[in-house]
Motif scaffolding. Structure first.
Motif, PDB file in Angstrom:
ATOM      1  N   THR A  90      -8.462   0.072  18.157  1.00 18.58           N
ATOM      2  CA  THR A  90      -7.790   1.140  17.868  1.00 18.58           C
ATOM      3  C   THR A  90      -6.034   0.818  17.306  1.00 18.58           C
ATOM      4  O   THR A  90      -5.404   1.798  17.364  1.00 18.58           O
ATOM      5  N   TYR A  91      -6.027  -0.486  17.344  1.00 17.32           N
ATOM      6  CA  TYR A  91      -4.586  -0.843  16.758  1.00 17.32           C
ATOM      7  C   TYR A  91      -4.404  -0.750  15.457  1.00 17.32           C
ATOM      8  O   TYR A  91      -5.250  -1.269  14.692  1.00 17.32           O
ATOM      9  N   ARG A  92      -3.374  -0.277  14.901  1.00 13.40           N
ATOM     10  CA  ARG A  92      -2.895  -0.392  13.318  1.00 13.40           C
ATOM     11  C   ARG A  92      -1.513  -0.952  13.151  1.00 13.40           C
ATOM     12  O   ARG A  92      -0.720  -0.557  14.086  1.00 13.40           O
ATOM     13  N   LEU A  93      -1.497  -1.528  12.227  1.00 17.42           N
ATOM     14  CA  LEU A  93      -0.183  -2.036  11.877  1.00 17.42           C
ATOM     15  C   LEU A  93       0.139  -1.674  10.632  1.00 17.42           C
ATOM     16  O   LEU A  93      -0.535  -1.533   9.408  1.00 17.42           O
ATOM     17  N   LEU A  94       1.298  -1.210  10.566  1.00 17.10           N
ATOM     18  CA  LEU A  94       1.919  -0.849   9.148  1.00 17.10           C
ATOM     19  C   LEU A  94       3.143  -1.640   8.901  1.00 17.10           C
ATOM     20  O   LEU A  94       4.094  -1.949   9.605  1.00 17.10           O
ATOM     21  N   ARG A  95       3.068  -2.324   7.733  1.00 17.51           N
ATOM     22  CA  ARG A  95       3.989  -3.219   7.421  1.00 17.51           C
ATOM     23  C   ARG A  95       4.475  -2.802   5.899  1.00 17.51           C
ATOM     24  O   ARG A  95       4.067  -2.195   5.431  1.00 17.51           O
ATOM     25  N   SER A  96       5.941  -3.058   5.854  1.00 20.74           N
ATOM     26  CA  SER A  96       6.753  -2.796   4.687  1.00 20.74           C
ATOM     27  C   SER A  96       6.710  -3.952   3.880  1.00 20.74           C
ATOM     28  O   SER A  96       7.291  -4.997   4.314  1.00 20.74           O
ATOM     29  N   ILE A  97       6.183  -3.940   2.933  1.00 21.46           N
ATOM     30  CA  ILE A  97       6.078  -5.056   1.846  1.00 21.46           C
ATOM     31  C   ILE A  97       7.042  -4.846   0.804  1.00 21.46           C
ATOM     32  O   ILE A  97       7.322  -5.937  -0.107  1.00 21.46           O
ATOM     33  N   LYS A  98       7.640  -3.635   0.415  1.00 24.46           N
ATOM     34  CA  LYS A  98       8.754  -3.576  -0.533  1.00 24.46           C
ATOM     35  C   LYS A  98       9.580  -2.278   0.061  1.00 24.46           C
ATOM     36  O   LYS A  98       9.154  -1.370   0.311  1.00 24.46           O
ATOM     37  N   ASN A  99      10.845  -2.624  -0.063  1.00 18.43           N
ATOM     38  CA  ASN A  99      11.621  -1.617   0.266  1.00 18.43           C
ATOM     39  C   ASN A  99      12.933  -1.707  -0.480  1.00 18.43           C
ATOM     40  O   ASN A  99      13.960  -2.701  -0.247  1.00 18.43           O
ATOM     41  N   ARG A 100      13.207  -0.658  -1.284  1.00 19.33           N
ATOM     42  CA  ARG A 100      14.428  -0.805  -2.198  1.00 19.33           C
ATOM     43  C   ARG A 100      15.606  -0.328  -1.155  1.00 19.33           C
ATOM     44  O   ARG A 100      16.817  -0.530  -1.603  1.00 19.33           O
ATOM     45  N   PHE A 101      15.353   0.192  -0.096  1.00 17.84           N
ATOM     46  CA  PHE A 101      16.275   0.683   0.829  1.00 17.84           C
ATOM     47  C   PHE A 101      16.480  -0.052   2.017  1.00 17.84           C
ATOM     48  O   PHE A 101      16.865   0.761   3.090  1.00 17.84           O
ATOM     49  N   ILE A 135     -10.647  -1.630  -6.447  1.00 13.49           N
ATOM     50  CA  ILE A 135     -10.493  -0.504  -7.466  1.00 13.49           C
ATOM     51  C   ILE A 135      -9.076  -0.523  -7.684  1.00 13.49           C
ATOM     52  O   ILE A 135      -8.134  -1.161  -6.882  1.00 13.49           O
ATOM     53  N   ALA A 136      -8.678   0.263  -9.021  1.00 13.71           N
ATOM     54  CA  ALA A 136      -7.459   0.143  -9.540  1.00 13.71           C
ATOM     55  C   ALA A 136      -6.576   0.851  -8.328  1.00 13.71           C
ATOM     56  O   ALA A 136      -7.042   1.864  -7.962  1.00 13.71           O
ATOM     57  N   GLY A 137      -5.386   0.453  -7.971  1.00 14.69           N
ATOM     58  CA  GLY A 137      -4.497   1.116  -6.984  1.00 14.69           C
ATOM     59  C   GLY A 137      -3.324   0.657  -6.617  1.00 14.69           C
ATOM     60  O   GLY A 137      -2.553   0.217  -7.596  1.00 14.69           O
ATOM     61  N   PRO A 138      -3.205   0.482  -5.383  1.00  9.85           N
ATOM     62  CA  PRO A 138      -1.716   0.081  -5.047  1.00  9.85           C
ATOM     63  C   PRO A 138      -0.975  -0.913  -5.765  1.00  9.85           C
ATOM     64  O   PRO A 138       0.182  -1.060  -5.904  1.00  9.85           O
ATOM     65  N   LYS A 139      -1.873  -2.018  -5.922  1.00 11.38           N
ATOM     66  CA  LYS A 139      -1.148  -3.199  -6.559  1.00 11.38           C
ATOM     67  C   LYS A 139      -0.470  -2.792  -8.005  1.00 11.38           C
ATOM     68  O   LYS A 139       0.718  -3.491  -8.443  1.00 11.38           O
ATOM     69  N   ILE A 140      -1.159  -1.997  -8.814  1.00 14.48           N
ATOM     70  CA  ILE A 140      -0.368  -1.529  -9.986  1.00 14.48           C
ATOM     71  C   ILE A 140       0.880  -0.697  -9.769  1.00 14.48           C
ATOM     72  O   ILE A 140       1.722  -0.724 -10.564  1.00 14.48           O
ATOM     73  N   LEU A 141       0.760  -0.093  -8.642  1.00 17.85           N
ATOM     74  CA  LEU A 141       1.863   0.994  -8.465  1.00 17.85           C
ATOM     75  C   LEU A 141       3.114   0.024  -7.779  1.00 17.85           C
ATOM     76  O   LEU A 141       4.224   0.818  -7.888  1.00 17.85           O
ATOM     77  N   GLU A 142       2.867  -0.885  -7.266  1.00 15.12           N
ATOM     78  CA  GLU A 142       3.870  -1.557  -6.570  1.00 15.12           C
ATOM     79  C   GLU A 142       5.274  -1.675  -7.129  1.00 15.12           C
ATOM     80  O   GLU A 142       6.426  -1.545  -6.599  1.00 15.12           O
ATOM     81  N   HIS A 143       5.295  -1.922  -8.450  1.00 13.56           N
ATOM     82  CA  HIS A 143       6.453  -1.974  -9.222  1.00 13.56           C
ATOM     83  C   HIS A 143       7.026  -0.515  -9.504  1.00 13.56           C
ATOM     84  O   HIS A 143       8.247  -0.402  -9.893  1.00 13.56           O
ATOM     85  N   ILE A 144       6.239   0.426  -9.417  1.00  8.97           N
ATOM     86  CA  ILE A 144       6.634   1.798  -9.833  1.00  8.97           C
ATOM     87  C   ILE A 144       7.626   2.539  -8.676  1.00  8.97           C
ATOM     88  O   ILE A 144       8.476   3.137  -8.790  1.00  8.97           O
ATOM     89  N   VAL A 145       7.004   2.340  -7.523  1.00 12.39           N
ATOM     90  CA  VAL A 145       7.551   2.894  -6.324  1.00 12.39           C
ATOM     91  C   VAL A 145       8.641   2.282  -5.717  1.00 12.39           C
ATOM     92  O   VAL A 145       8.847   1.169  -6.017  1.00 12.39           O
ATOM     93  N   ASP A 146       9.404   3.070  -4.722  1.00 17.85           N
ATOM     94  CA  ASP A 146      10.563   2.497  -4.112  1.00 17.85           C
ATOM     95  C   ASP A 146      10.065   1.799  -2.853  1.00 17.85           C
ATOM     96  O   ASP A 146      10.860   0.561  -2.608  1.00 17.85           O
ATOM     97  N   VAL A 147       9.104   2.257  -2.247  1.00 16.99           N
ATOM     98  CA  VAL A 147       8.697   1.584  -1.011  1.00 16.99           C
ATOM     99  C   VAL A 147       7.461   1.573  -0.913  1.00 16.99           C
ATOM    100  O   VAL A 147       6.347   2.341  -1.148  1.00 16.99           O
TER     101      VAL A 147
END
Ligand code: TYD
Ligand code: MG
Length: 462
Positions: free
Chosen positions: A246-257, A223-235
Motif C-alpha cells: 500500500t505504500y508509494r514513494l514519489l521521488r523527485s529526480i529532476k527539478n529545475r526549481f 516502451i518509449a517514454g519518460p526516459k526520452i522526456l527527461e530533458h524536455i520537461v522541467d520536473v
C-alpha cells in the motif's frame, strides 16, 4: 500538416537517439537491442526544434535587465507534493509524473485538482473514459466543481481547447496515448511522445499554465517514454514502490526549481493517496522483542532523516554456489560487505546463502546503511536478536573500519525522537552540534571497526 514525403529512421527506445539505420547497440547510450523503426515526415520544420524559445519574438538582452523575482508558486494543498516540488507548482512548468502502470499516477493527478477547488483545472484523459474518471473522483472525494474532464487524444484539439479555457492547471493522462497530426507514427512512438511533450511545453511556457504530464514506464523500460522526456520537461517525479503493497514513494529526480532526491511517501487507501508525513512509522514495524536478522538503519534520503528496517536471512547454501540476493540494496555492495566480514572479521560467510531486504519497497543508496546491513547479516548468522530499540548509522570501508557519515547528528535526533535507546555510529564521528536536550534518552555507542561492533553488539549477557 503531414507532407507526402516520408522517410524511415530508427530511434533508441531508451535514450531517443536517432539513426538512419538499424544497429544492435545504441551508440549514444550503449543499450542493446533498443532500436525501433519509425516513419517521419520530411520537408517540414521540426516542431520540437523551436521549443526552447518560449514566447517568439524575444531578443537577446543583458542579464541585468532580466526580471529575477521569484517564480510564482501554486500550492497544491498536498504537503508532500508541494515539498518535493520545492514549495509548490511553478507557473508555466511542465511536470512529468512517471511510474509503472497501476502505481497511482492517475489517482494522484486527479486528487490534486479535487483537493484544490480554487484552481480551474483541465483534466485531459486519453486512457480512461470520462465515466471512469468520474467513478475514480467519487472514490477520492473532494470538490469537483472547478475540474473539467476532457476525453481527447488529438494534441491539436487539446491545445486549442486549453488556449480557449486558460485553466490554472492542466493534467494530461498520459503522454503515451496522445498524438499529433504533425507526426506520422502511431501514439506511443518516440516521435509522437517527443512531439506531444514539445507542444505541451510550448503551451506552458507561452501561457504560464502549469502542466502535469503522466508517462508510463515498464519494469524493463521497454516502451518509449519518460526516459526520452527527461530533458524536455522541467520536473520529473517518479512513482516507486511495490504496487501490491500500500505504500508509494514519489521521488523527485529532476527539478529545475528545487532540490532533487527528495522523497515523499503516500499510502494508497480506499479513498485515494494519503500523505505519510512521518515515513519512519511505516518502515519500522514495532516488534515487542527483537527478531534475529533485523536491524534498523538511521538513513537519510534527500534532506530528510528516517529509520528503516533492514532484514536479512543467512542460511547454509543448498547447492554448490551460494546465492546473494538483495531487494532495495545494491547487490555488489552487499558482496563487498560480505567480503569485508570474511576477510577482516573472520566470519565464514562464503558458504552461506545471504538474502537482504529493505522494508517498504524502498531503494536505498545511502552508504550509512552499511552498518545496519552488516549487523542484520551477523544477527541472522548467529541467530542472535538485536534489541528492537537499537539502530545504526555508519559506512563500512574495505579494511573493516566504520566511517562517519553525513549529518550523523540529525540521524541521532530522529532516532531519539522515535524512542530508540541506543544508536551505533562510527568511532570517528565528531558529533559537535548535539546537545543533551536533542539526545533525550538515547545512548550513542561509538565503534571503530567491524570486530569492535561484534564485541559490543553480541556480547553475552552478564
Ligand atoms: P492508478 O492511479 O490508476 O494508476 P496509474 O494511473 O499509475 O496506472 O492506480 C490504480 C490503483 O490504485 C488501482 O489498483 C486501484 C487503486 N486505488 C485505490 O486503492 N484507492 C483509490 O481510491 C483509487 C482511486 C485507486
Ligand atoms: Mg492511469
Amino acid at each position: 500538416m503531414a507532407t507526402s514525403k516520408t522517410k524511415t529512421v530508427w530511434f533508441c527506445k531508451a535514450c531517443g537517439n536517432e539513426s538512419p539505420k538499424w544497429m544492435g547497440r545504441c551508440p549514444a547510450c550503449g543499450e542493446w537491442n533498443t532500436m525501433v523503426e519509425e516513419t517521419v515526415a520530411t520537408g517540414k520544420k521540426n516542431a520540437s526544434a523551436a521549443v526552447s524559445v518560449p514566447g517568439s519574438g524575444h531578443k537577446p538582452m543583458p542579464l541585468s535587465h532580466i526580471d529575477s523575482s521569484v517564480e510564482n508558486r501554486i500550492s497544491l494543498n498536498n504537503g508532500e507534493v508541494d515539498r518535493i516540488l520545492g514549495g509548490g507548482l511553478v507557473e508555466g512548468s511542465l511536470v512529468l509524473i512517471g511510474g509503472e502502470p497501476g502505481i497511482g499516477k492517475s489517482t494522484l493527478s486527479l486528487q490534486i485538482p479535487l483537493h484544490c477547488p480554487q484552481l480551474k483545472t483541465l483534466y485531459v484523459t486519453g486512457e480512461e473514459s470520462a465515466k471512469q474518471v468520474k467513478l475514480r473522483a467519487a472514490r477520492i472525494g473532494g470538490d469537483d466543481s472547478n475540474c473539467m474532464i476532457y476525453s481527447e487524444t488529438l494534441m491539436e484539439n487539446i491545445i486549442a481547447e486549453a488556449r480557449a479555457m486558460m485553466p490554472d492547471l492542466m493534467v494530461v493522462d498520459s503522454v503515451q496515448t496522445m498524438f499529433s497530426q504533425n507526426v506520422e507514427s502511431s501514439p506511443g512512438s518516440v516521435t509522437q511522445i517527443k512531439e506531444t511533450a514539445a507542444m505541451l511545453l510550448r503551451f506552458a511556457k507561452e501561457t504560464g499554465v502549469p502542466v502535469i504530464l503522466i508517462g508510463h514506464i515498464t519494469k524493463e523500460g521497454s516502451i518509449a517514454g519518460p526516459k526520452i522526456l527527461e530533458h524536455i520537461v522541467d520536473v520529473v517525479l517518479q512513482f516507486e514502490g511495490d504496487n501490491r503493497g500500500t505504500y508509494r514513494l514519489l521521488r523527485s529526480i529532476k527539478n529545475r526549481f528545487g532540490s532533487t532526491s527528495e522523497l515523499a511517501v503516500f499510502e494508497m487507501t480506499g479513498k485515494g493517496l494519503r500523505e505519510v508525513s512521518n515515513p519512519s512509522e511505516m518502515l519500522i514495524p514495532m516488534h515487542e522483542e527483537g527478531l534475529s536478522g533485523v536491524a534498523v538503519s538511521a538513513m537519510l534520503d534527500g534532506t530528510r532523516p528516517f529509520l528503516i528496517e533492514v532484514q536479512s536471512l543467512v542460511s547454509s547454501a543448498a547447492y554448490g554456489t551460494p546465492q546473494r540476493s538483495a531487494t532495495g540494496f545494491d547487490v555488489r555492495r552487499l558482496n563487498m560487505l560480505l567480503a569485508v566480514l570474511e576477510k577482516r572479521a573472520g566470519f565464514k560467510l562464503g558458504v552461506k546463502d545471504v538474502f537482504l531486504n529493505m522494508a517498504g519497497g524502498l531503494k536505498v543508496s545511502d552508504p550509512a546503511c552499511d552498518l545496519a546491513v552488516v549487523s542484520a547479516v551477523l544477527s541472522s548468522n548467529f541467530d542472535f536478536a538485536i534489541p528492537a530499540d537499537v539502530c545504526f548509522a555508519g559506512e563500512i570501508g574495505l579494511s573493516g573500519e566504520i566511517r562517519p557519515v553525513a549529518q550523523t547528528e540529525r540521524r541521532i535526533i530522529e532516532a531519539a525522537r522515535l524512542g530508540f535507546r541506543k544508536v551505533f555510529v562510527s568511532g570517528f564521528s565528531s558529533l559537535e552540534g548535539l546537545s543533551d536536550m536533542d539526545m533525550g534518552n538515547i545512548e550513542v555507542v561509538k565503534v571503530g571497526d567491524v570486530p569492535a561492533l561484534c564485541r559490543t553488539l553480541f556480547k553475552p549477557e552478564d
